[in-house]
Enzyme design. Structure first.
Site, PDB file in Angstrom:
ATOM      1  N   ALA A 135      74.312  74.999  -6.221  1.00  0.00           N
ATOM      2  CA  ALA A 135      75.748  74.832  -6.010  1.00  0.00           C
ATOM      3  C   ALA A 135      76.620  75.274  -7.180  1.00  0.00           C
ATOM      4  CB  ALA A 135      76.042  73.362  -5.695  1.00  0.00           C
ATOM      5  N   HIS A 154      83.048  71.011  -9.774  1.00  0.00           N
ATOM      6  CA  HIS A 154      82.119  71.180 -10.892  1.00  0.00           C
ATOM      7  C   HIS A 154      82.833  71.944 -11.999  1.00  0.00           C
ATOM      8  CE1 HIS A 154      79.016  69.917  -8.107  1.00  0.00           C
ATOM      9  NE2 HIS A 154      79.295  70.935  -7.320  1.00  0.00           N
ATOM     10  N   ASN A 165      71.390  67.683  -9.339  1.00  0.00           N
ATOM     11  CA  ASN A 165      70.960  69.082  -9.306  1.00  0.00           C
ATOM     12  C   ASN A 165      71.805  70.008 -10.163  1.00  0.00           C
ATOM     13  OD1 ASN A 165      68.763  68.576  -7.715  1.00  0.00           O
ATOM     14  ND2 ASN A 165      69.636  69.408  -5.836  1.00  0.00           N
TER      15      ASN A 165
END
Length: 286
Positions: free
Chosen positions: A143, A239, A209
């Site tokens: 991601a 993020h 992750n």
């Protein structure tokens, strides 16, 4: 010829035996058939040179998955011996139960559940298993973007890497954040954790992750700083990565859209795996 070389050549043969009319055909065994696995399978259908031929699941899910897949792929409980490439998208437990044994057998593997590598000693176990099997394990970016740039910058030396994960308060339900803040009443961005990537992965395994991927590309799990924020002013999972070193400075911000079948999973995670599979047989890769 060594055992490792023999296993590696056997793996190559398993892929080559599916060639037809001069076209190289890469077969893939998939571990997992949840939201990611289903989307991958659908997006790879009809690919001219890559096919998912097997799906590995626990016994309790085999019948339902086989009914859904029909004759498009074979569902089984163990990685079949003819596998040439194994792609994991089933969660952390699959690393120990399927990926490590496959590497020992000389089967090339790709891993999406990078957060599992926060477990002490697991990265080393993967590397050792791949070496013994004479093969490779690929850690997919999932991601987050910029992993190639971080890994490149590491070669000149990094000073700091900080990952910040920002979600709406409801996105932290069912996690230790509920003991840190009243998620139902906060009105401004609230830091729920500041720690190393390893500590963050242990406390928030379902959110590990991205932080683990960033840390493995850069300074490692114990030197990468992580901030997790419950933010009532946002509606997306955001993020943010800040990297500083001899190369200069880099800041990455990503606002990923989720998979329609699973709001907790970024659509880019699937696209990362698709890119990897497309590159397996493409004449030009990037």
């Amino acid at each position: 010829m060594s055992d490792a070389q023999g296993r590696s050549q056997a793996s190559s043969h398993r892929s080559a035996q599916h060639e037809g009319s001069g076209i190289h055909f890469q077969q893939v065994t998939l571990i997992g058939y949840g939201a990611i696995g289903r989307t991958l399978f659908a997006r790879m259908a009809g690919h001219p040179t890559v096919r998912i031929t097997h799906v590995v699941l626990s016994e309790s899910h085999v019948a339902d998955a086989q009914a859904a897949l029909g004759t498009a792929a074979t569902v089984c409980t163990e990685v079949p011996p003819e596998t040439s490439l194994l792609l994991e998208c089933a969660g952390h437990a699959a690393i120990g139960s399927h990926v490590l044994p496959a590497l020992e057998r000389g089967i090339e593997c790709a891993v999406l559940s990078i957060g599992a590598l926060s477990e002490d000693g697991l990265p080393e176990k993967l590397a050792e298993a791949a070496q013994r099997g004479g093969t490779r394990v690929h850690l997919l970016a999932g991601a987050i973007g910029g992993i190639d740039a971080i890994a490149s910058a590491r070669l000149a030396g990094l000073d700091s890497v900080t990952y910040t994960g920002r979600k709406p308060p409801e996105g932290w339900r069912g996690t230790p954040a509920e003991q840190v803040a009243d998620l139902g009443t906060i009105t401004e961005p609230t830091v729920i954790l500041e720690a190393t990537a390893r500590e963050a992965a242990h406390l928030y395994p379902k959110n590990a992750n991205v932080a683990a991927t960033v840390s493995l590309a850069g300074l490692g799990l114990d030197a990468t700083r992580v901030r997790l924020i419950a933010d009532p002013t946002v509606t997306e999972n955001i993020h943010e990565v800040d990297v500083r070193g001899a190369f200069g400075e880099m800041r990455i911000t990503m606002r990923g859209k989720p998979l329609p079948d699973n709001p907790k999973t970024s659509a880019l995670t699937v696209l990362s795996a698709l890119r990897f599979l497309h590159n397996r047989t493409s004449s030009v890769t990037i």
